[in-house]
Scaffold this active site. Structure first.
Site, mmCIF file in Angstrom:
data_model
loop_
_atom_site.group_PDB
_atom_site.id
_atom_site.type_symbol
_atom_site.label_atom_id
_atom_site.label_comp_id
_atom_site.label_asym_id
_atom_site.label_seq_id
_atom_site.Cartn_x
_atom_site.Cartn_y
_atom_site.Cartn_z
ATOM 1 N N THR A 166 -12.416 -0.798 3.727
ATOM 2 C CA THR A 166 -12.070 -0.594 2.314
ATOM 3 C C THR A 166 -11.557 -1.909 1.758
ATOM 4 O O THR A 166 -10.841 -2.644 2.458
ATOM 5 C CB THR A 166 -10.994 0.495 2.127
ATOM 6 O OG1 THR A 166 -10.451 0.386 0.792
ATOM 7 C CG2 THR A 166 -9.835 0.388 3.100
ATOM 8 N N GLU A 180 -4.698 -2.429 -10.525
ATOM 9 C CA GLU A 180 -5.052 -1.235 -11.311
ATOM 10 C C GLU A 180 -4.019 -0.113 -11.184
ATOM 11 O O GLU A 180 -3.895 0.725 -12.069
ATOM 12 C CB GLU A 180 -6.439 -0.713 -10.905
ATOM 13 C CG GLU A 180 -6.520 -0.208 -9.484
ATOM 14 C CD GLU A 180 -7.884 0.400 -9.147
ATOM 15 O OE1 GLU A 180 -8.731 0.557 -10.031
ATOM 16 O OE2 GLU A 180 -8.087 0.708 -7.954
ATOM 17 N N HIS A 183 -1.868 -22.708 -19.692
ATOM 18 C CA HIS A 183 -2.518 -21.408 -19.514
ATOM 19 C C HIS A 183 -1.518 -20.456 -18.866
ATOM 20 O O HIS A 183 -0.453 -20.871 -18.405
ATOM 21 C CB HIS A 183 -3.732 -21.535 -18.592
ATOM 22 C CG HIS A 183 -3.376 -22.096 -17.267
ATOM 23 N ND1 HIS A 183 -2.703 -21.370 -16.317
ATOM 24 C CD2 HIS A 183 -3.555 -23.329 -16.753
ATOM 25 C CE1 HIS A 183 -2.496 -22.126 -15.276
ATOM 26 N NE2 HIS A 183 -2.993 -23.325 -15.499
ATOM 27 N N ASP A 222 -5.153 -0.878 2.144
ATOM 28 C CA ASP A 222 -4.035 0.041 1.945
ATOM 29 C C ASP A 222 -3.746 0.923 3.169
ATOM 30 O O ASP A 222 -3.143 1.983 3.044
ATOM 31 C CB ASP A 222 -4.304 0.925 0.714
ATOM 32 C CG ASP A 222 -5.603 1.728 0.839
ATOM 33 O OD1 ASP A 222 -6.383 1.469 1.771
ATOM 34 O OD2 ASP A 222 -5.833 2.612 -0.003
ATOM 35 N N VAL A 269 -23.846 -0.151 16.559
ATOM 36 C CA VAL A 269 -25.184 0.171 17.076
ATOM 37 C C VAL A 269 -25.515 -0.700 18.290
ATOM 38 O O VAL A 269 -25.912 -0.194 19.354
ATOM 39 C CB VAL A 269 -26.257 -0.013 15.964
ATOM 40 C CG1 VAL A 269 -27.657 0.098 16.520
ATOM 41 C CG2 VAL A 269 -26.043 1.020 14.857
ATOM 42 N N ARG A 282 -6.442 0.661 -5.850
ATOM 43 C CA ARG A 282 -5.766 1.963 -5.990
ATOM 44 C C ARG A 282 -4.261 1.756 -6.147
ATOM 45 O O ARG A 282 -3.863 1.012 -7.002
ATOM 46 C CB ARG A 282 -6.054 2.853 -4.779
ATOM 47 C CG ARG A 282 -7.400 3.522 -4.864
ATOM 48 C CD ARG A 282 -7.551 4.525 -3.740
ATOM 49 N NE ARG A 282 -8.946 4.772 -3.488
ATOM 50 C CZ ARG A 282 -9.709 5.572 -4.220
ATOM 51 N NH1 ARG A 282 -9.195 6.250 -5.216
ATOM 52 N NH2 ARG A 282 -10.983 5.713 -3.942
ATOM 53 N N GLY A 311 -15.544 4.591 -0.748
ATOM 54 C CA GLY A 311 -16.032 3.404 -1.466
ATOM 55 C C GLY A 311 -16.606 2.387 -0.492
ATOM 56 O O GLY A 311 -16.031 2.163 0.574
ATOM 57 N N ASP A 318 -9.340 -2.150 -0.380
ATOM 58 C CA ASP A 318 -7.971 -1.973 -0.856
ATOM 59 C C ASP A 318 -6.878 -2.515 0.074
ATOM 60 O O ASP A 318 -5.760 -2.765 -0.365
ATOM 61 C CB ASP A 318 -7.686 -0.480 -1.121
ATOM 62 C CG ASP A 318 -8.598 0.107 -2.188
ATOM 63 O OD1 ASP A 318 -9.127 -0.678 -3.002
ATOM 64 O OD2 ASP A 318 -8.801 1.332 -2.191
ATOM 65 N N GLY A 355 -3.144 -19.355 -7.778
ATOM 66 C CA GLY A 355 -2.067 -20.017 -8.524
ATOM 67 C C GLY A 355 -1.702 -19.294 -9.806
ATOM 68 O O GLY A 355 -1.378 -19.918 -10.811
ATOM 69 N N ASP A 393 -8.693 5.722 3.971
ATOM 70 C CA ASP A 393 -7.851 6.823 4.457
ATOM 71 C C ASP A 393 -8.485 8.203 4.251
ATOM 72 O O ASP A 393 -8.337 9.088 5.101
ATOM 73 C CB ASP A 393 -6.425 6.745 3.897
ATOM 74 C CG ASP A 393 -6.376 6.978 2.410
ATOM 75 O OD1 ASP A 393 -7.423 6.836 1.744
ATOM 76 O OD2 ASP A 393 -5.278 7.307 1.912
ATOM 77 N N ARG A 431 -18.841 10.577 -1.544
ATOM 78 C CA ARG A 431 -17.589 11.340 -1.438
ATOM 79 C C ARG A 431 -18.014 12.801 -1.536
ATOM 80 O O ARG A 431 -18.634 13.185 -2.514
ATOM 81 C CB ARG A 431 -16.621 10.943 -2.551
ATOM 82 C CG ARG A 431 -16.110 9.507 -2.363
ATOM 83 C CD ARG A 431 -15.029 9.123 -3.372
ATOM 84 N NE ARG A 431 -14.424 7.851 -2.986
ATOM 85 C CZ ARG A 431 -14.479 6.728 -3.720
ATOM 86 N NH1 ARG A 431 -15.075 6.731 -4.873
ATOM 87 N NH2 ARG A 431 -13.911 5.630 -3.290
HETATM 88 O O1 F6P Z 1 -11.170 2.388 -2.646
HETATM 89 C C1 F6P Z 1 -11.962 1.389 -3.175
HETATM 90 C C2 F6P Z 1 -11.963 1.431 -4.682
HETATM 91 O O2 F6P Z 1 -12.811 0.396 -5.161
HETATM 92 C C3 F6P Z 1 -10.607 1.341 -5.357
HETATM 93 O O3 F6P Z 1 -10.091 0.039 -5.387
HETATM 94 C C4 F6P Z 1 -10.887 1.918 -6.714
HETATM 95 O O4 F6P Z 1 -9.727 2.473 -7.285
HETATM 96 C C5 F6P Z 1 -11.891 3.006 -6.397
HETATM 97 O O5 F6P Z 1 -12.479 2.666 -5.132
HETATM 98 C C6 F6P Z 1 -12.994 3.167 -7.406
HETATM 99 O O6 F6P Z 1 -13.746 4.272 -7.038
HETATM 100 P P1 F6P Z 1 -15.191 4.613 -7.620
HETATM 101 O O7 F6P Z 1 -16.164 3.681 -6.965
HETATM 102 O O8 F6P Z 1 -15.415 6.016 -7.236
HETATM 103 O O9 F6P Z 1 -15.132 4.362 -9.076
#
Ligand code: F6P
Length: 319
Positions: A125, A222, A215, A129, A24, A171, A11, A127, A185, A103, A72
């Protein structure tokens, strides 16, 4: 080390361009020939390789996405695909490869190093992660994008005295939710590292209403579940109107923040230095503000990190 190449994979993440630029220009500065590979490992297998010059990376530090494109590749996951990729690198006379990605991309770099290719990984990334580094390139920009959305949703949530459930990416990692929730907040942050109890959540919302809250901003990672179902449940149980917003790929775009550009520049520079020092199967990252490097196998084997303190601060301040 005479000729190196750079690719982006998986991604895309804001700041990848700044990292490409750093690789570069550092390479050229140190007298190396630098090649760009398009469309990640998939492009590598297809020989989509071209020479890069200083001007190839002009005017990209501020741009989101990746000028090298990304993909990918299923073929690269096979041993035959990896062998083909290594052969292509040898044919082009490429001694070292810088892989910018998450990763999955690092596993690709790891695989290529088994064929004698010197590889260095740069964490790119949204994420955040990867356990071995405090931050990945793109995370800060993504958090700021989410924050902008939270600010806007807060306005409408307050006006209508509704609950706003906001689903963010990451992810299986809750960091985008955790950091944006604290900065925005939010009343509640639901992340895979902690899980959640829907009765407790509804109770918390009703109690907040009694204390005069206008609110309720709930940030959902996700990796936990869908914002739509959560919003529906909240409305059913509490009787308070609830709306879901799934931010989606908007979190992957946009001009990188200063933090991401600086991180990308530092890591890109260090990645090339490491190749020149003869290192391979190594990843670069940042820990406690310092640039670090680490064996790729060790880095990938590290247990996921979680900042419990940030979570507790968020809880205490949202009351
Ligand atoms: O790894 C980055 C990410 O945006 C994640 O947060 C998400 O789950 C996934 O890629 C979405 O993948 P795609 O772009 O293939 O829908």
């Amino acid at each position: 080390m005479k000729k190196i190449a750079v690719l982006t994979s998986g991604g895309d993440a804001p700041g990848m361009n700044a990292a490409i630029r750093a690789v570069v220009r550092t390479g050229l500065d140190k007298g190396l020939t630098v090649m760009g590979i398009q469309r990640g490992f998939s492009g590598l297998i297809n020989g989509e390789i071209f020479q890069m010059e200083r001007r190839s990376v002009s005017d990209i530090i501020q741009r989101g996405g990746t000028i090298l494109r990304t993909a990918r590749s299923d073929e690269f996951r096979t041993e035959a695909g990896q062998k083909k990729a290594a052969t292509i690198l040898n044919t082009f006379g490429i001694d070292g490869l810088v892989v910018i990605g998450g990763d999955g991309s690092f596993h690709g770099a790891q695989a290529l190093s088994k064929y004698g290719i010197k590889t260095i990984g740069i964490p790119g990334t949204i994420d955040n992660d990867l356990a071995y580094t405090d931050f990945t390139i793109g995370f800060d920009t993504s958090v700021n994008t989410v924050l902008d959305a939270i600010n806007k949703l807060r306005d409408t949530s307050t006006s209508h005295e509704r609950v706003s459930v906001i689903e963010v990416m990451g992810r299986n990692c809750g960091d985008i939710a955790l950091y944006s929730g604290l900065a925005g907040g939010a009343e509640s942050v639901i992340i895979p590292e902690k899980g959640y109890n829907s009765n407790e959540l509804c109770k918390m919302i009703l109690e907040g209403k009694l204390r005069g809250k206008m609110h309720n901003l709930i940030i959902v990672a996700e990796g936990v579940g869908g914002a739509n179902e959560i919003a529906q449940k909240i409305e059913e149980v509490t009787g308070i109107g609830a709306r879901a917003t799934v931010l989606g790929h908007i979190q992957r775009g946009g001009s990188p923040t200063a933090n991401d550009r600086i991180l990308a520049s530092r890591l890109g520079y260090r990645a090339v230095e490491l190749l020149i020092e003869g290192k391979s199967s190594t990843v670069v990252g940042v820990r406690g503000g310092k640039v670090i490097d680490m064996d790729i196998n060790e880095a990938l084997a590290m247990e996921a990190k979680f900042d419990e303190e940030l979570y507790l601060i968020g809880e205490a301040l949202s009351y």
